[in-house]
Design an enzyme around this catalytic site. Structure first.
Site, PDB file in Angstrom:
ATOM      1  N   MET A   4       0.842  -1.191   0.000  1.00  6.71           N
ATOM      2  CA  MET A   4       0.000   0.000   0.000  1.00  6.71           C
ATOM      3  C   MET A   4       0.880   1.244   0.000  1.00  6.71           C
ATOM      4  O   MET A   4       1.565   1.493   0.984  1.00  6.71           O
ATOM      5  CB  MET A   4      -0.882   0.033   1.237  1.00  6.71           C
ATOM      6  CG  MET A   4      -1.934  -1.055   1.275  1.00  6.71           C
ATOM      7  SD  MET A   4      -2.944  -0.875   2.739  1.00  6.71           S
ATOM      8  CE  MET A   4      -3.988  -2.300   2.571  1.00  6.71           C
ATOM      9  N   CYS A   5       0.886   1.965  -1.080  1.00  4.76           N
ATOM     10  CA  CYS A   5       1.540   3.278  -1.204  1.00  4.76           C
ATOM     11  C   CYS A   5       3.022   3.170  -1.555  1.00  4.76           C
ATOM     12  O   CYS A   5       3.721   2.266  -1.090  1.00  4.76           O
ATOM     13  CB  CYS A   5       1.382   4.130   0.039  1.00  4.76           C
ATOM     14  SG  CYS A   5      -0.318   4.352   0.590  1.00  4.76           S
TER      15      CYS A   5
END
Length: 362
Positions: A1-2
């Protein structure tokens, strides 16, 4: 995530790019904050003692911030830049742990307000590092707004106009800091010291000192894959010769670390892989902040150098979610300075009393 990428190959033209990945759409708005505003580090409580524990400050610098949430579920500062060209981004870190009611701490700061505190108070990475090295602040856990109670386990990246960089992680309430201008890529896990060990292997693979050097890179969506893929590209680029080229390079690198919309690996199998919802870009020296929604074709930006702070706080909704749970992706284009409209400050100690004393003294 990210994924976060800093392009500091030419110190005249510094740019930071960041992908925001999450398991489902989040309401997202651009906020602008003038300097000289009273802030509090925790949501206002009916308990006076809780309010007294909260960190409080008066903002020294204006900022533009991408916030997730709404009035009902609260707000979280996810990403932003201040008027001195400092950028701050929080990314998911499944290893983060926060200790509660620690002794000898000067104030409590919600992890959802971590980005805002940094942007309000500092110009350079070295100042942020010095602040958190002192271990004075108690970072307090919170849930991600509009996310069914999922905890905001986060770590922080910062970059500035000099091209310096730092990654700040928190384990058992203590801050662990990695600060070098060569730390230009950040993803999610494992911890950053372990990421650097993995990176050493890949750099050996790419090195001319390796007689069987291989310039291959991992292609998967996992955090370590994205880390190495982004680092490979940013490490094999010519230095940019303009602000536009620095931004384009950062954008193209972080695009290689996106998780495409519709990628359908089950979350139970890969809980730390999510679709990229949006991407931000920071042109540090120009104080321009760009926002690109993955579900629209347009890019918008706020120019802090020319922004009219005729009202202390303004907002522009980029993604909204209706009461019927319908996701609405608002499509704007170009500079949006004039489209933001006045709102109350969600981080004010008192939403209903103007902060005149702080503003006059700023």
């Amino acid at each position: 995530m990210c994924t976060r990428v800093l392009n500091n190959l030419n110190r005249k033209y510094i740019a930071t790019a960041r992908n925001m990945d999450w398991m489902f759409p989040l309401p997202t708005s651009l906020f602008t904050f003038d300097k000289g505003l009273n802030k509090i580090g925790m949501p206002i409580s009916d308990n006076k003692t809780d309010n007294e524990k909260a960190l409080k400050w008066c903002s020294k610098y204006a900022s533009v911030v991408a916030m997730v949430g709404d009035e009902q579920s609260g707000w979280a500062s996810s990403d932003g830049m201040n008027s001195m060209g400092l950028a701050a981004n929080v990314l998911y870190d499944c290893n983060a742990t926060y200790a509660k009611d620690q002794p000898c701490k000067e104030g409590q700061l919600s992890v959802l307000r971590w980005v805002q505190y940094v942007l309000d108070n500092f110009v350079f990475v070295k100042e942020v590092v010095s602040e958190f090295e002192q271990q004075k602040i108690e970072l307090v856990s919170a849930d991600v707004p509009n996310s069914d109670g999922k905890p905001a386990t986060l770590h922080l990246s910062i970059s500035d106009v000099t091209g310096n960089s730092a990654i700040i992680e928190v384990y058992n309430g203590q801050f662990y800091i990695h600060s070098k201008d060569e730390y230009v890529v950040m993803t999610n896990d494992p911890s950053y010291d372990k990421q650097l060990k993995i990176d050493a292997y890949w750099k050996w693979q790419w090195s001319d000192e390796n007689i069987a050097a291989s310039h291959t890179i991992p292609g998967g969506p996992f955090s370590a894959d994205r880390f190495e893929r982004a680092l490979f590209y940013i490490s094999h680029m010519n230095a940019p010769t303009s602000h536009d080229e620095a931004l384009a390079q950062a954008k193209s690198v972080v695009a290689n670390a996106c998780v495409p919309l519709g990628y359908n690996v089950q979350m139970t199998e890969s809980p730390n892989i999510s679709n990229t919802l949006w991407t931000t870009l920071v042109s540090h020296n120009e104080q321009k902040y760009y926002f690109s929604n993955a579900r629209t074709t347009n890019t918008v930006w706020v120019d802090l150098q020319t922004f009219d702070f005729n009202e202390p706080v303004k907002r522009l909704d980029m993604v909204t979610i209706s009461s019927a749970n319908q996701v609405i992706n608002n499509s704007y284009e170009g500079q949006v300075n004039e489209l933001l409209t006045p709102v109350l400050d969600p981080y004010s100690p008192n939403l209903f009393i103007p902060d005149e004393i702080c503003r006059i003294g700023a």
